[in-house]
Enzyme design. Sequence first.
Site, PDB file in Angstrom:
ATOM      1  N   MET A  91       0.846  -1.201   0.000  1.00 26.70           N
ATOM      2  CA  MET A  91       0.000   0.000   0.000  1.00 26.70           C
ATOM      3  C   MET A  91       0.882   1.253   0.000  1.00 26.70           C
ATOM      4  O   MET A  91       0.429   2.328   0.384  1.00 26.70           O
ATOM      5  CB  MET A  91      -0.936  -0.003   1.206  1.00 26.70           C
ATOM      6  N   GLY A  92       2.138   1.098  -0.400  1.00 26.24           N
ATOM      7  CA  GLY A  92       3.026   2.257  -0.443  1.00 26.24           C
ATOM      8  C   GLY A  92       3.512   2.650   0.939  1.00 26.24           C
ATOM      9  O   GLY A  92       3.482   1.853   1.871  1.00 26.24           O
ATOM     10  N   LEU A 122       6.562   2.992   1.689  1.00 26.43           N
ATOM     11  CA  LEU A 122       7.477   1.856   1.797  1.00 26.43           C
ATOM     12  C   LEU A 122       8.620   2.137   2.776  1.00 26.43           C
ATOM     13  O   LEU A 122       9.069   3.276   2.913  1.00 26.43           O
ATOM     14  CB  LEU A 122       8.023   1.513   0.409  1.00 26.43           C
ATOM     15  N   HIS A 139       9.633  -3.392   3.397  1.00 30.34           N
ATOM     16  CA  HIS A 139       9.240  -3.577   1.990  1.00 30.34           C
ATOM     17  C   HIS A 139      10.475  -3.803   1.111  1.00 30.34           C
ATOM     18  O   HIS A 139      10.437  -4.591   0.162  1.00 30.34           O
ATOM     19  CB  HIS A 139       8.485  -2.338   1.476  1.00 30.34           C
ATOM     20  N   LYS A 150       5.058  -9.904   9.339  1.00 33.76           N
ATOM     21  CA  LYS A 150       4.478  -9.065  10.402  1.00 33.76           C
ATOM     22  C   LYS A 150       2.956  -9.146  10.376  1.00 33.76           C
ATOM     23  O   LYS A 150       2.306  -9.163  11.407  1.00 33.76           O
ATOM     24  CB  LYS A 150       4.920  -7.607  10.267  1.00 33.76           C
ATOM     25  N   VAL A 171      11.095  -7.188   9.435  1.00 31.30           N
ATOM     26  CA  VAL A 171      12.297  -6.369   9.629  1.00 31.30           C
ATOM     27  C   VAL A 171      12.013  -5.430  10.812  1.00 31.30           C
ATOM     28  O   VAL A 171      10.927  -4.848  10.903  1.00 31.30           O
ATOM     29  CB  VAL A 171      12.633  -5.567   8.351  1.00 31.30           C
ATOM     30  N   SER A 198       4.378   0.968   8.091  1.00 32.75           N
ATOM     31  CA  SER A 198       4.081   2.300   7.543  1.00 32.75           C
ATOM     32  C   SER A 198       3.404   3.166   8.598  1.00 32.75           C
ATOM     33  O   SER A 198       3.537   4.384   8.595  1.00 32.75           O
ATOM     34  CB  SER A 198       3.163   2.171   6.320  1.00 32.75           C
TER      35      SER A 198
HETATM   36  O1  PAF Z   1      -0.171  -5.680   3.555  1.00 37.55           O
HETATM   37  C1  PAF Z   1      -0.578  -4.784   2.807  1.00 37.55           C
HETATM   38  O2  PAF Z   1       0.109  -3.803   2.543  1.00 37.55           O
HETATM   39  C2  PAF Z   1      -1.960  -4.901   2.198  1.00 37.55           C
HETATM   40  O3  PAF Z   1      -2.866  -5.488   3.091  1.00 37.55           O
HETATM   41  C3  PAF Z   1      -1.981  -5.628   0.849  1.00 37.55           C
HETATM   42  C4  PAF Z   1      -1.533  -7.069   0.988  1.00 37.55           C
HETATM   43  C5  PAF Z   1      -1.066  -4.911  -0.128  1.00 37.55           C
HETATM   44  C6  PAF Z   1      -3.395  -5.638   0.270  1.00 37.55           C
HETATM   45  O4  PAF Z   1      -3.868  -4.347   0.074  1.00 37.55           O
END
Ligand code: PAF
Length: 293
Positions: A39-40, A42, A46, A159, A186, A196
């Site tokens: 979902m950005g 990051l 990520h 996580k 991490v 995030s």
């Molecule tokens: O873990 C996440 O960031 C979200 O739940 C996902 C898996 C990208 C789905 O929107």
Amino acid sequence: MVKSTTSGPIQTRATIAGVREAVALARREGRTIGLVPTMGALHAGHLRLVEEARAASGLVVVSIFVNPTQFGPNEDFKRYPRTPDADLALCEAGGAGVVFAPEVEEMYPNGPSTTFVEVPSLSDRLEGASRPGHFRGVATVVLKLFTIVQPDLAFFGAKDYQQLQVIRRMVADLDVPVDVRAVATVREPDGLAMSSRNRYLDADHRRAAVVLSKALGLASEAVREGERHADRVRQILRDSIESEPLARLDYAEVADADTLEPAVEVGPGRRAVALIAARVGPARLIDNAVLPG
Ligand code: PAF
């Protein structure tokens, strides 16, 4: 399938047709496709996902989509951090080839989707009890991403333990041809799991937030030293979180690592996981630890 070493500059695609075109090209070159759904906003967690995907795939696609259907009406969808430029730089650093960053209208052209995927046996407890409908939104968007990108491999952070189990079950039950890989959490040097939502924490709350990983550490230590009663481990988790005045416990559970049913016993021969959710100031944080077996 052959893994290619070729790589060009990172491409961003905002449409389903666009990302499919990039993936089709890579497939024609014989590359395996690895997907990292995000979902950005990051962070280093990520980055690890992207790096692991890169090590195992010829083309890494990172999706960046703040999925509205997995947020409840009073949750943080609107204020969820959005950092597109930094996200792109991190994807590039990790070796991603394509960033798929659609608008909500591209993913849900008919408004809030009316077709949903439900994994009820794993979705109604823990996070699902606190966030009704959350996993329905997650499972649905992840299946959409799998259908759009058609990856060979997909990478998710450990996580979000319950999310990982929900996705694994969905993939197994619906025969989705994707190899789901879990990547270890991490952590910051003091133990706080990267998230995030850590961006919501001011200095005092940031200091307090470490209580989640500390509680999990105490629980693991107790099992290592011979504790066998899941109830006592739950109590250790609760006492630990409640000792931090800035934290408010949502749940502290010890569950079977696969079914997420509440555990009775822990230790040798049992696969159990401790899961915590707590509100620390403006952030609702989760963390987990697979207990020594
Ligand atoms: O873990 C996440 O960031 C979200 O739940 C996902 C898996 C990208 C789905 O929107």
